[in-house]
Design an enzyme around this catalytic site. Structure first.
Site: not given
Length: 704
Positions: A347, A421, A445
């Site tokens: 990420k 996310s 997330s």
């Protein structure tokens, strides 16, 4: 005819020997003094399954070449040595002398400035040969050999050469053959990063998409109609792999000269001339890995080929899903370790040395690159993992995408979101690009995207994985974790990068069913029904289910919102005040609300948190894990911002475990009528990460 063979190793030695045996005047030229001495002393011996013979002809070093060279100068050096040979030949050719290039790669552009286009004839060759020892060259097979003028004319000199050269045929499209060999050669370069034979790299199913994609990428650049040879057909690449594999299995030369340069002779390859001039991402990945091996940063092993296959999937599957921020070519890693051969996406909120920490924000994505790796990235590299891609995310992990950056899509239904996310990480794993990716989780997330796309999402106990080098949202709630194809993969990676040591689950599992969550009116009825069906399946398999009151977990909602607002304000208030336009509109709105929250609200929530957490943690006593739903609904079209009605409830089942810090994991357990995945969530006592993973593996198997 008179021939001067510059580069008398594998191909040059083999062709020169055939010419000498036929009675031509041949002089061998080579930089290897031992090879030259052996030829002069005992002749050049050709060995192998085709035929064996020895020829006697003079051999010299390059510096012994005469000032004026007549006859035919055969250039058979490795393509990256062509520059040096071109300099040697400049101004030294006699009036009727010319050059015959018998090389891999598009070397004409190097030779023409030195000797002139009218003094160059070009060959294409696909005969396997290897330099074995001073004075000995092995001919492994008989393959396609073509000769022609660059302009396609059939000249008298080409006809004369064809009468002397072994196996050769004349063509009016020599450039087409060279581009066909560029495509095939690029596949050989790819295979050479491993220790597999040529035949295996072309034949094994797991590498076929890679090989086909490389060939297509190269052939698309050909300025002429590319030609086929020895089973390679530009119009039938699928069948070509089968035919080329069979062709190479019948050769005594099992590995390419590229592999021998890297693994045996430990010398530079022809990558600069054969691969660098090509356009396209896949050949660049190949070139970067070749150079990493040349520098000693990697060794020839299947893990490198697995990485190339992951890059191919990244381009083909990951980019259309908006899941890719940037590939990381030939990443540094340990040569040994439990994760060698494992490609890991990260990420883009975690520091990876050499890349900006993008944070899902266009300005940050153009920022200065990180100088050092975050500890979790350093741990991955030390374990041998290939940190090969940065994955997309919602802006600052705050619950909304930046309007200038597309949201990651769900591989199972691109009309829906991959969630947030950590949506890019989830999408890459679900699409099969990689088996594991890193994400972060402040309120769900990791686990929410995992549920949306049907993969495993593991949020470890707070603090098990360091958040140093990670952009914070709410530090007391932030976790780094993994999204994985299955529980085993999550456990394998966690064991390699943390203090976690795998354990076995108890034979008789006991789960605490969070009945209040299943009965929550905000839970979609179809998801409630499918979750109950999964629980019934577990009960039928012998898992003991006992209901637990989920009220203490629900009570964490009283403090979650105020805490995340207070901590996010601390992180972002200064930049928000100085440059509000730095943020996308939805993120700016969320952070503005966070900054506006009275300080005493956050302080009161922090004070109340201890008692609330203590009661919530007690729910896990006496059971192996708690179980409940993950998200109230299946994947929507877009991630709802946190300050919308849908966004407010998205994390009602996941956020409690961020407040408590407990480890929790999501496991796919079914699909809706629309074909969208749903999952169950397991949680264990704080610090019982290994135990939770063991339980999850059993549950996963029972639900399969």
């Amino acid at each position: 005819m008179k021939f001067t063979v510059i580069g008398s190793g594998a191909i040059g030695g083999m062709i020169g020997a055939h010419l000498a045996r036929k009675g031509n005047d041949v002089t061998f030229v080579d930089v290897d003094a031992a090879h030259v001495a052996a030829i002069n002393e005992s002749g050049l011996r050709i060995t192998g399954p085709v035929e064996e013979f020895t020829v006697r002809a003079p051999a010299i070093l390059p510096e012994q070449l005469p000032e004026v060279i007549d006859g035919v100068v055969i250039v058979a050096v490795k393509s990256h040595h062509t520059y040096g040979v071109a300099d040697q030949l400049r101004g030294r050719l006699a009036g009727d002398a010319f050059v015959l290039s018998i090389q891999n790669g598009l070397t004409a552009d190097i030779l023409i400035p030195a000797v002139g286009a009218d003094r160059l004839v070009v060959c294409f060759i696909n005969i396997g040969a290897d330099y074995m020892a001073p004075g000995e060259v092995m001919q492994g097979n008989v393959g396609t050999f073509r000769i022609g003028e660059l302009d396609g004319t059939i000249s008298e000199r080409v006809i004369a050469l064809a009468a002397e050269l072994p196996y050769v045929e004349i063509t009016d499209n020599i450039v087409g053959y060279l581009w066909g060999k560029e495509a095939y050669g690029s596949m050989l370069f790819a295979g050479a990063v491993s220790d597999l034979s040529i035949a295996d790299t072309l034949d094994l199913a797991e590498y076929r998409p890679l090989m086909l994609a490389i060939a297509r990428e190269v052939l698309a650049q050909s300025p002429v109609t590319p030609m086929g040879f020895d089973g390679f057909d530009p119009d039938d690449l699928e069948g070509s792999l089968d035919r080329l594999a069979a062709f190479n299995r019948g050769s005594a030369k099992s590995h390419s000269g590229i592999y021998r340069d890297l693994a045996v002779r430990k010398r530079p390859t022809e990558v600069a001339v054969q691969i660098d001039p090509l356009a396209g991402p896949l050949t660049k990945y190949v070139a970067d890995l070749i150079r990493a091996i040349e520098r000693g940063e990697r060794v020839n092993e299947v893990a490198n080929l697995d990485l190339l296959a992951a890059y191919e999937r990244l381009e083909r599957l990951g980019r259309p899903l908006n899941a890719v921020v940037a590939p990381l070519s030939a990443p540094k890693r340990g040569l040994k370790g439990p994760l060698v051969g494992t490609a890991v996406a990260v990420k883009d909120i975690i520091d990876v040395a050499g890349s900006p920490r993008g944070n899902g924000n266009p300005i940050d994505m153009r920022g200065e690159p990180a100088v050092t790796d975050a500890p979790v990235i350093a741990a991955l590299r030390q374990a041998g993992a290939d940190v090969f891609a940065l994955a997309s995310l919602l802006e600052y992990a705050a619950g909304a995408p930046h309007p200038d950056l597309p949201e990651a899509r769900n591989p199972l239904d691109p009309a829906t979101t991959a969630g947030g996310s950590s949506g890019g990480s989830a999408a890459l794993v679900a699409a099969g690009v990689c088996s594991v990716a890193l994400g972060t989780d402040t309120g769900g997330s990791i686990r929410i995207p995992a549920a949306y796309v049907g993969v495993v999402g593991f949020k470890p106990s707070w603090g098990l994985l360091s958040v140093e080098g990670v952009t914070p949202l709410a530090p007391s709630l932030d976790h780094v974790g993994v999204l994985a194809a299955d529980v085993h993969e999550a456990e394998r990676v966690m064991a390699a990068i943390s203090d976690l040591r795998p354990v076995a689950a108890r034979e008789q599992l006991r789960l605490g069913v969070l009945r209040g969550q299943l009965d929550d009116p905000r839970l979609d009825p179809e998801i409630a029904r499918l979750t109950q069906k999964a629980l019934d399946c577990l009960a039928a398999a012998g898992v003991v289910l006992e209901e637990r009151d989920s009220t203490p977990l629900s009570a964490t909602d009283e403090v979650f919102g105020p805490i995340i607002h207070a901590e996010a304000a601390t992180v972002h208030a200064e930049r928000l005040a100085a440059d509000p336009e730095h943020y996308g509109e939805a993120t700016r709105r969320l952070l503005t609300a966070a900054v506006a929250q009275p300080r005493e609200v956050g302080e009161g929530a922090a004070a109340a948190r201890t008692a609330i957490v203590a009661e919530a943690l007690s729910l896990a006593e006496g059971v192996d894990a708690l179980v409940g739903p993950v998200v109230p609904y299946a994947a929507p079209a877009l991630t709802p911002p946190m300050d919308t009605p849908e966004g407010e409830i998205e994390g009602i089942f996941t956020a409690p475990y961020n407040v408590t810090g407990q480890p929790s994991i999501t496991i796919p357990c079914g699909v809706t009528a629309a074909g969208l995945p749903i999952a169950i969530q397991l949680a264990a006592p704080l610090g019982a990460d290994a135990e939770l993973l063991a339980v999850a593996a059993r549950i996963e198997a029972l639900l399969a």
